[in-house]
Design an enzyme around this catalytic site. Structure first.
Site, PDB file in Angstrom:
ATOM      1  N   TYR A   1       0.798  -1.223   0.000  1.00  0.00           N
ATOM      2  CA  TYR A   1       0.000   0.000   0.000  1.00  0.00           C
ATOM      3  C   TYR A   1       0.835   1.279   0.000  1.00  0.00           C
ATOM      4  O   TYR A   1       0.277   2.371  -0.094  1.00  0.00           O
ATOM      5  CB  TYR A   1      -0.941  -0.001   1.203  1.00  0.00           C
ATOM      6  CG  TYR A   1      -1.897  -1.164   1.194  1.00  0.00           C
ATOM      7  CD1 TYR A   1      -3.004  -1.173   0.357  1.00  0.00           C
ATOM      8  CD2 TYR A   1      -1.665  -2.281   1.989  1.00  0.00           C
ATOM      9  CE1 TYR A   1      -3.873  -2.255   0.327  1.00  0.00           C
ATOM     10  CE2 TYR A   1      -2.528  -3.368   1.975  1.00  0.00           C
ATOM     11  CZ  TYR A   1      -3.632  -3.351   1.137  1.00  0.00           C
ATOM     12  OH  TYR A   1      -4.487  -4.425   1.107  1.00  0.00           O
TER      13      TYR A   1
ATOM     14  N   HIS B   1      -4.635   5.783  -0.787  1.00  0.00           N
ATOM     15  CA  HIS B   1      -5.217   5.417   0.507  1.00  0.00           C
ATOM     16  C   HIS B   1      -4.257   5.694   1.666  1.00  0.00           C
ATOM     17  O   HIS B   1      -4.689   5.713   2.810  1.00  0.00           O
ATOM     18  CB  HIS B   1      -5.569   3.928   0.493  1.00  0.00           C
ATOM     19  CG  HIS B   1      -6.933   3.626   1.010  1.00  0.00           C
ATOM     20  ND1 HIS B   1      -7.884   4.581   1.309  1.00  0.00           N
ATOM     21  CD2 HIS B   1      -7.533   2.447   1.296  1.00  0.00           C
ATOM     22  CE1 HIS B   1      -8.989   3.999   1.742  1.00  0.00           C
ATOM     23  NE2 HIS B   1      -8.803   2.705   1.747  1.00  0.00           N
TER      24      HIS B   1
ATOM     25  N   TYR C   1      -5.621  -1.605   9.400  1.00  0.00           N
ATOM     26  CA  TYR C   1      -6.182  -1.393   8.064  1.00  0.00           C
ATOM     27  C   TYR C   1      -7.266  -0.323   8.138  1.00  0.00           C
ATOM     28  O   TYR C   1      -7.889  -0.095   9.177  1.00  0.00           O
ATOM     29  CB  TYR C   1      -6.692  -2.684   7.409  1.00  0.00           C
ATOM     30  CG  TYR C   1      -5.550  -3.594   7.017  1.00  0.00           C
ATOM     31  CD1 TYR C   1      -4.921  -3.457   5.784  1.00  0.00           C
ATOM     32  CD2 TYR C   1      -5.068  -4.551   7.909  1.00  0.00           C
ATOM     33  CE1 TYR C   1      -3.850  -4.264   5.436  1.00  0.00           C
ATOM     34  CE2 TYR C   1      -3.996  -5.354   7.570  1.00  0.00           C
ATOM     35  CZ  TYR C   1      -3.394  -5.203   6.338  1.00  0.00           C
ATOM     36  OH  TYR C   1      -2.329  -5.987   6.002  1.00  0.00           O
TER      37      TYR C   1
END
Length: 200
Positions: free
Chosen positions: A30, A35, A80
């Site tokens: 990620y 994000h 998360y």
């Protein structure tokens, strides 16, 4: 260690501490995605202030230090995004690289903020710094868009925004929320107009 530090701060006449929390997803997969701009904001601020992010506490990576004489805690939740329950976050409703500092607000369908509000027992009155990442092009799935890395142009805008974010966090710790938001949001309003004009 964090609890002892917290008790010492709250039991003295020191300025009230700030907790700055950035949202993102852990893991190399990620890194550099839309994000994870919340994590990037915390990293940029920690680096600018010489604060090591070297403690694990409450399912988050923590750092602690001072901005001038004001104590600050920095956190990157490792749960998360959808279980984050914290306050720095990406925002598809703002153009890429535009920021907003708000006293309070709703979740705007942001799952990380839904989690925060839920864990705060419905309380929405906590400040948040919104970091614009732009909207998905055409009919692109928003989830796929969030997990993409930035283009070179967007990356430049985000890097500049992170430095602006570092500045407003420093201002926030010394001047408080009301004055910081008033000055900062005026600047960002004009930036928003410039960015929109460049896109048309």
């Amino acid at each position: 260690m964090l609890n002892r530090f917290s008790r010492r701060l709250f039991c003295t006449a020191s300025p009230r501490p700030w907790l700055f929390v950035g949202l993102g997803n852990p893991g190399d997969k990620y890194k550099g995605t839309r994000h994870n701009v919340g994590f990037e904001m915390i990293n940029a601020f920690a680096e600018s202030q010489g604060i090591p992010m070297d403690t694990v506490h409450c399912k988050a990576i923590f750092g602690q230090g001072f901005v001038d004489a004001v104590p600050v805690f920095l956190a990157k939740p490792q749960t998360y995004m959808n279980l984050s329950g914290e306050s720095f976050h990406d925002d598809m409703s703002l153009p890429c690289g535009v920021l907003r500092l708000h006293h309070k607000g709703g979740h705007g369908n942001h799952n990380g903020l839904k989690s925060v509000i839920y864990h705060f027992r419905g309380n929405r009155e906590f400040p948040r710094l919104r970091i614009g990442i732009g909207k998905p092009p055409g009919q692109m799935d928003p989830k796929a868009f969030l997990l993409q890395k930035f283009s070179a142009t967007a990356r430049e805008r985000i890097d500049a925004a992170l430095q602006e974010g570092v500045g407003v966090l420093k201002l926030l710790s010394s001047k408080g929320l009301t004055e910081s938001a008033r000055c900062f949001n005026t600047e960002q309003k004009y930036k928003h107009i410039r960015v929109q004009n460049m896109q048309t």
